[in-house]
Design a protein around this motif. Structure first.
Motif, PDB file in Angstrom:
ATOM      1  N   ALA A  30       0.827  -1.216   0.000  1.00  0.00           N
ATOM      2  CA  ALA A  30       0.000   0.000   0.000  1.00  0.00           C
ATOM      3  C   ALA A  30       0.854   1.256   0.000  1.00  0.00           C
ATOM      4  O   ALA A  30       0.407   2.313  -0.426  1.00  0.00           O
ATOM      5  N   HIS A  31       2.097   1.151   0.408  1.00  0.00           N
ATOM      6  CA  HIS A  31       2.963   2.327   0.501  1.00  0.00           C
ATOM      7  C   HIS A  31       3.673   2.633  -0.820  1.00  0.00           C
ATOM      8  O   HIS A  31       3.652   3.752  -1.287  1.00  0.00           O
ATOM      9  N   CYS A  32       4.281   1.605  -1.430  1.00  0.00           N
ATOM     10  CA  CYS A  32       5.095   1.850  -2.627  1.00  0.00           C
ATOM     11  C   CYS A  32       4.566   1.166  -3.882  1.00  0.00           C
ATOM     12  O   CYS A  32       5.123   1.329  -4.962  1.00  0.00           O
ATOM     13  N   ALA A  33       3.503   0.373  -3.744  1.00  0.00           N
ATOM     14  CA  ALA A  33       2.895  -0.383  -4.854  1.00  0.00           C
ATOM     15  C   ALA A  33       3.809  -1.502  -5.359  1.00  0.00           C
ATOM     16  O   ALA A  33       3.586  -2.048  -6.432  1.00  0.00           O
ATOM     17  N   GLY A  34       4.815  -1.846  -4.586  1.00  0.00           N
ATOM     18  CA  GLY A  34       5.671  -2.977  -4.939  1.00  0.00           C
ATOM     19  C   GLY A  34       4.970  -4.282  -4.588  1.00  0.00           C
ATOM     20  O   GLY A  34       3.905  -4.296  -3.976  1.00  0.00           O
ATOM     21  N   SER A  35       5.573  -5.376  -4.965  1.00  0.00           N
ATOM     22  CA  SER A  35       4.929  -6.661  -4.707  1.00  0.00           C
ATOM     23  C   SER A  35       5.151  -7.104  -3.259  1.00  0.00           C
ATOM     24  O   SER A  35       6.193  -6.834  -2.671  1.00  0.00           O
ATOM     25  N   TYR A  36       4.124  -7.733  -2.712  1.00  0.00           N
ATOM     26  CA  TYR A  36       4.186  -8.359  -1.402  1.00  0.00           C
ATOM     27  C   TYR A  36       4.408  -9.834  -1.664  1.00  0.00           C
ATOM     28  O   TYR A  36       3.678 -10.450  -2.429  1.00  0.00           O
ATOM     29  N   ASN A  48      10.210  -4.509  -2.051  1.00  0.00           N
ATOM     30  CA  ASN A  48      11.004  -3.288  -2.233  1.00  0.00           C
ATOM     31  C   ASN A  48      11.632  -2.847  -0.916  1.00  0.00           C
ATOM     32  O   ASN A  48      12.776  -2.399  -0.884  1.00  0.00           O
ATOM     33  N   GLY A  49      10.871  -2.949   0.164  1.00  0.00           N
ATOM     34  CA  GLY A  49      11.397  -2.575   1.472  1.00  0.00           C
ATOM     35  C   GLY A  49      12.523  -3.488   1.918  1.00  0.00           C
ATOM     36  O   GLY A  49      13.512  -3.043   2.481  1.00  0.00           O
ATOM     37  N   GLN A  50      12.382  -4.763   1.641  1.00  0.00           N
ATOM     38  CA  GLN A  50      13.403  -5.720   2.054  1.00  0.00           C
ATOM     39  C   GLN A  50      14.704  -5.510   1.273  1.00  0.00           C
ATOM     40  O   GLN A  50      15.788  -5.601   1.829  1.00  0.00           O
ATOM     41  N   LYS A  51      14.560  -5.202  -0.004  1.00  0.00           N
ATOM     42  CA  LYS A  51      15.744  -5.060  -0.860  1.00  0.00           C
ATOM     43  C   LYS A  51      16.321  -3.648  -0.847  1.00  0.00           C
ATOM     44  O   LYS A  51      17.304  -3.384  -1.518  1.00  0.00           O
ATOM     45  N   ASP A  52      15.682  -2.724  -0.108  1.00  0.00           N
ATOM     46  CA  ASP A  52      16.104  -1.314  -0.058  1.00  0.00           C
ATOM     47  C   ASP A  52      16.198  -0.705  -1.455  1.00  0.00           C
ATOM     48  O   ASP A  52      17.138   0.025  -1.772  1.00  0.00           O
ATOM     49  N   GLY A  61      13.184   7.470  -2.650  1.00  0.00           N
ATOM     50  CA  GLY A  61      13.330   6.964  -1.298  1.00  0.00           C
ATOM     51  C   GLY A  61      13.090   5.462  -1.269  1.00  0.00           C
ATOM     52  O   GLY A  61      12.699   4.846  -2.261  1.00  0.00           O
ATOM     53  N   VAL A  62      13.323   4.873  -0.121  1.00  0.00           N
ATOM     54  CA  VAL A  62      13.124   3.444   0.072  1.00  0.00           C
ATOM     55  C   VAL A  62      11.765   3.249   0.735  1.00  0.00           C
ATOM     56  O   VAL A  62      11.334   4.061   1.546  1.00  0.00           O
ATOM     57  N   CYS A  63      11.089   2.189   0.405  1.00  0.00           N
ATOM     58  CA  CYS A  63       9.800   1.890   1.020  1.00  0.00           C
ATOM     59  C   CYS A  63       9.991   1.711   2.526  1.00  0.00           C
ATOM     60  O   CYS A  63      10.817   0.918   2.960  1.00  0.00           O
ATOM     61  N   ALA A  64       9.200   2.455   3.282  1.00  0.00           N
ATOM     62  CA  ALA A  64       9.319   2.407   4.740  1.00  0.00           C
ATOM     63  C   ALA A  64       8.418   1.356   5.372  1.00  0.00           C
ATOM     64  O   ALA A  64       8.397   1.209   6.592  1.00  0.00           O
ATOM     65  N   ASN A  65       7.694   0.622   4.561  1.00  0.00           N
ATOM     66  CA  ASN A  65       6.772  -0.378   5.079  1.00  0.00           C
ATOM     67  C   ASN A  65       7.546  -1.627   5.483  1.00  0.00           C
ATOM     68  O   ASN A  65       7.960  -2.423   4.651  1.00  0.00           O
ATOM     69  N   SER A  66       7.711  -1.808   6.771  1.00  0.00           N
ATOM     70  CA  SER A  66       8.438  -2.983   7.272  1.00  0.00           C
ATOM     71  C   SER A  66       7.488  -4.002   7.886  1.00  0.00           C
ATOM     72  O   SER A  66       7.930  -4.973   8.489  1.00  0.00           O
TER      73      SER A  66
END
Length: 127
Positions: A30-36, A48-52, A61-66
């Motif tokens: 929901a934050h960056c529209a990357g795949s979960y 995206n958050g995991q791979k920075d 910026g990097v996805c802040a959704n952790s």
């Protein structure tokens, strides 16, 4: 001719050891529209958050959704949100009938357009 073996989904060996779950390939952050996707044992998280990875629409910026969620919890929530009558035999049959009608109409339209193009091509070729 030797085929190169890479680590993509086109590599049959790579596909054999990847598990496919109910929601695989359907989830989006929901934050960056990357795949979960599955991040660790049975937990979904933003790839995206995991791979920075730098995200253009987040001003590089990097996805802040952790946040992560267990696969079983997510599947339960999704399945509970679907009304039982939606998955009934009658509703899926009527849905399939509607899909078939739309496909037939699209095919007929495509065939008519193709005939028009052939006719126009013949006319242009003649001239």
């Amino acid at each position: 001719m030797k085929r190169s073996s890479n680590h993509t989904t086109t590599n049959r060996l790579n596909r054999t050891h990847r598990h496919s779950y109910l929601l695989s390939g359907l989830l989006e952050c929901a934050h960056c529209a990357g795949s979960y996707a599955i991040m660790s044992k049975d937990r979904y998280g933003c790839t995206n958050g995991q791979k920075d990875l730098r995200i253009a629409h987040l001003d590089d910026g990097v996805c802040a959704n952790s946040k992560t969620i267990s696969r079983s919890e997510l599947e339960t929530r999704v399945l509970d949100a679907i009304p039982a009558r939606l998955l009934s035999v009658g509703s899926t049959t009527s849905l399939q009938d509607e899909i078939n009608k739309q496909l037939t109409a699209t095919t007929k339209t495509g065939e008519r357009d193709q005939e028009k193009l052939k006719s126009h091509l013949s006319e242009v070729s003649r001239k």
